[in-house]
Design a protein around this motif. Structure first.
Motif, short mmCIF file in Angstrom:
data_model
loop_
_atom_site.label_atom_id
_atom_site.label_comp_id
_atom_site.label_asym_id
_atom_site.label_seq_id
_atom_site.Cartn_x
_atom_site.Cartn_y
_atom_site.Cartn_z
N ALA A 277 3.15 -2.81 -27.39
CA ALA A 277 3.99 -1.63 -27.62
C ALA A 277 4.85 -1.32 -26.40
CB ALA A 277 3.11 -0.43 -27.97
N TYR A 278 4.27 -1.35 -25.21
CA TYR A 278 5.05 -1.05 -24.00
C TYR A 278 5.96 -2.23 -23.63
CZ TYR A 278 2.59 3.29 -23.12
OH TYR A 278 2.11 4.57 -23.22
N ARG A 279 5.57 -3.44 -24.02
CA ARG A 279 6.46 -4.58 -23.80
C ARG A 279 7.71 -4.46 -24.67
NH1 ARG A 279 7.17 -8.76 -26.83
NH2 ARG A 279 5.25 -8.34 -28.03
N ILE A 298 13.92 2.62 -17.18
CA ILE A 298 13.46 1.23 -17.13
C ILE A 298 12.40 1.05 -16.05
CG2 ILE A 298 14.18 -1.12 -16.50
CD1 ILE A 298 16.81 -0.59 -17.92
N ASP A 299 12.58 1.70 -14.92
CA ASP A 299 11.58 1.61 -13.85
C ASP A 299 10.24 2.20 -14.30
OD1 ASP A 299 13.45 0.40 -12.26
OD2 ASP A 299 14.05 2.26 -11.23
N ALA A 300 10.32 3.36 -14.98
CA ALA A 300 9.08 3.98 -15.47
C ALA A 300 8.41 3.11 -16.53
CB ALA A 300 9.39 5.37 -16.04
N ALA A 301 9.23 2.52 -17.43
CA ALA A 301 8.67 1.64 -18.46
C ALA A 301 8.07 0.38 -17.85
CB ALA A 301 9.76 1.29 -19.47
N GLN A 302 8.71 -0.15 -16.81
CA GLN A 302 8.18 -1.33 -16.12
C GLN A 302 6.82 -1.03 -15.50
OE1 GLN A 302 9.61 -4.41 -15.99
NE2 GLN A 302 7.80 -5.16 -14.89
N LEU A 303 6.67 0.16 -14.93
CA LEU A 303 5.40 0.55 -14.33
C LEU A 303 4.30 0.65 -15.40
CD1 LEU A 303 3.83 1.47 -11.83
CD2 LEU A 303 4.61 3.81 -12.29
N GLN A 304 4.60 1.32 -16.53
CA GLN A 304 3.62 1.43 -17.61
C GLN A 304 3.28 0.07 -18.20
OE1 GLN A 304 1.95 4.12 -18.64
NE2 GLN A 304 2.91 5.34 -17.04
N PHE A 305 4.27 -0.79 -18.32
CA PHE A 305 4.04 -2.13 -18.84
C PHE A 305 3.09 -2.92 -17.95
CE2 PHE A 305 5.35 -6.61 -18.39
CZ PHE A 305 4.99 -7.07 -19.64
N LYS A 309 -0.54 -4.31 -18.97
CA LYS A 309 -0.71 -5.75 -18.87
C LYS A 309 -1.98 -6.09 -18.10
CE LYS A 309 1.54 -9.95 -17.17
NZ LYS A 309 2.72 -10.51 -16.44
N ASP A 310 -2.21 -5.40 -16.99
CA ASP A 310 -3.44 -5.63 -16.21
C ASP A 310 -4.68 -5.29 -17.03
OD1 ASP A 310 -1.78 -6.37 -14.14
OD2 ASP A 310 -1.87 -4.42 -13.13
N LYS A 311 -4.60 -4.20 -17.78
CA LYS A 311 -5.74 -3.81 -18.61
C LYS A 311 -6.01 -4.86 -19.69
CE LYS A 311 -7.23 -0.09 -21.71
NZ LYS A 311 -6.83 1.21 -22.33
#
Length: 381
Positions: A277-279, A298-305, A309-311
């Protein structure tokens, strides 16, 4: 006569209280009589200047700036009159430091303490409310994104991340769990039926023994059958111990070990959905214009992504490890339990009591004595 009345009214004492106002005292009868007499003279002679002055005094009250303080009674000399305009300053001295003599330190400290406590409580409540609101906001946004991704996958409009090898192992585990649950259900049914048969054999052996005592001509025949049923009942109880151990081990494997792995798999699947979803959200923002506002998003979305991803990768590694350990544990447990079940069933139906007892000793199975499941007499009280 008019002048005498006026001089009497003008020189009359006017009581003044501590505030400089005329006090509320009982009315003077002489003043009331003078007023009535003056009104009767006015009707005969007409209004004069002195009469208007008296009327002004009676209606609007005396003018304190022109009032004189009389030291004597009516008709006194002018020397005893002191003009009030010559008196300077306030008539009453107010001691403002009097309140300072009263010890009131406790009152002020209590007020300050209660005010500070209430302000701290308000700040704490406000902080909790803001935290809850922020949590609900994040939860709602995450739920919206995951629901959108799920619908897109259902209708074939969205892409999903797939690990083919891991998905195949998960599907094998779910199929294995369904088959093991069926095996567990059948083993429990066998245990219940066999327990009923053992109870029936026990009752039949008691009946044969009783008839052996009451039928002398058939004593030997009833006695042989009673001994046979008792032996079968004893062997049946031994076999029940082995089958119960088999059922308990399968139940632990299916409803605890496998279920724990499946719970981790559910967490992994939820993490996969959030990751996709975040991707998708990041990809959608990347295709838009590159202005200042969009770049910040985009920066905020990249951080959430990156967080999701790590999870996702961490849970994927956990599932892989648990599946490997589960397979090893399943083989080890089932090898032991299937061997136990085979040896116990074979020894029972072969009538080999010694081999049946050795089987239980081999697997460290201890039979409960008859009546051990019943509560003691202390527990029944």
């Amino acid at each position: 006569m008019t002048d005498g009345i006026m001089s009497k009214a003008a020189t009359m004492e006017i009581p003044i209280n501590s505030n400089g106002d005329t006090g509320t005292l009982p009315e003077d009868d002489s003043l009331e009589q003078a007023a009535k007499l003056q009104w009767s003279l006015d009707e005969k002679v007409g209004y004069s200047r002195d009469t208007r002055d008296l009327q002004q005094v009676m209606v609007s009250g005396p003018n304190l700036n022109e009032t004189s303080i009389v030291s004597g009674g009516y008709g006194g000399t002018a020397e005893g009159i002191i003009p009030t305009s010559s008196i300077k300053g306030p008539a009453i001295y107010v001691n403002y430091g009097f309140n300072k003599r009263i010890p009131n330190a406790g009152i002020g400290s209590n007020i300050n303490h209660s005010a500070s406590s209430s302000s701290l409580a308000d700040d704490a409540n406000r902080g909790v409310a803001v935290e809850k609101l922020e949590y609900v906001k994040k939860w709602g946004l995450n739920t919206y994104k995951c629901t959108k991704q799920m619908i897109s996958e259902r209708f074939g409009r969205g892409s999903r991340t797939v690990d083919l090898e891991l998905e195949a192992q998960i599907e094998v585990l779910r199929d294995t769990k369904r088959k093991y649950e069926n095996m567990l259900r059948l083993a429990r049914a066998l245990t219940n039926h066999f327990y009923s048969m053992v109870q029936t054999q026990h009752a039949l052996g008691d009946t044969f023994a009783d008839l052996s005592q009451k039928s002398p001509e058939l004593r030997d025949e009833f006695g042989y059958n009673a001994e046979t049923q008792k032996l079968l009942c004893k062997n049946g109880e031994t076999l029940l111990g082995a089958v119960n151990f088999f059922v308990s081990s399968i139940n632990t494997l299916v409803n605890k070990t496998m279920e724990d792995t499946l719970q981790t798999i559910k967490l992994y699947e939820n993490a996969r959905l959030e990751f996709d979803a975040y991707r998708a959200d990041l990809e959608e923002l990347s295709l838009g214009p590159r202005d200042a506002v969009t770049m910040a998003r985009i920066d905020a979305a990249q951080l959430q992504f990156q967080v999701h991803k790590d999870k996702y990768e961490q849970l994927r590694a956990d599932v892989t490890i648990k599946l490997k350990f589960l397979e090893e544990n399943k083989v080890k447990v089932m090898h032991k339990q299937l061997l136990l079940f085979h040896n116990a069933i074979s020894a029972y139906f072969a009538g080999n009591q010694q081999q049946l007892e050795q089987t239980l000793q081999q697997f460290n199975i201890k039979l409960k004595p008859p009546g051990s499941d019943k509560p003691s007499w202390l527990e029944e009280q």
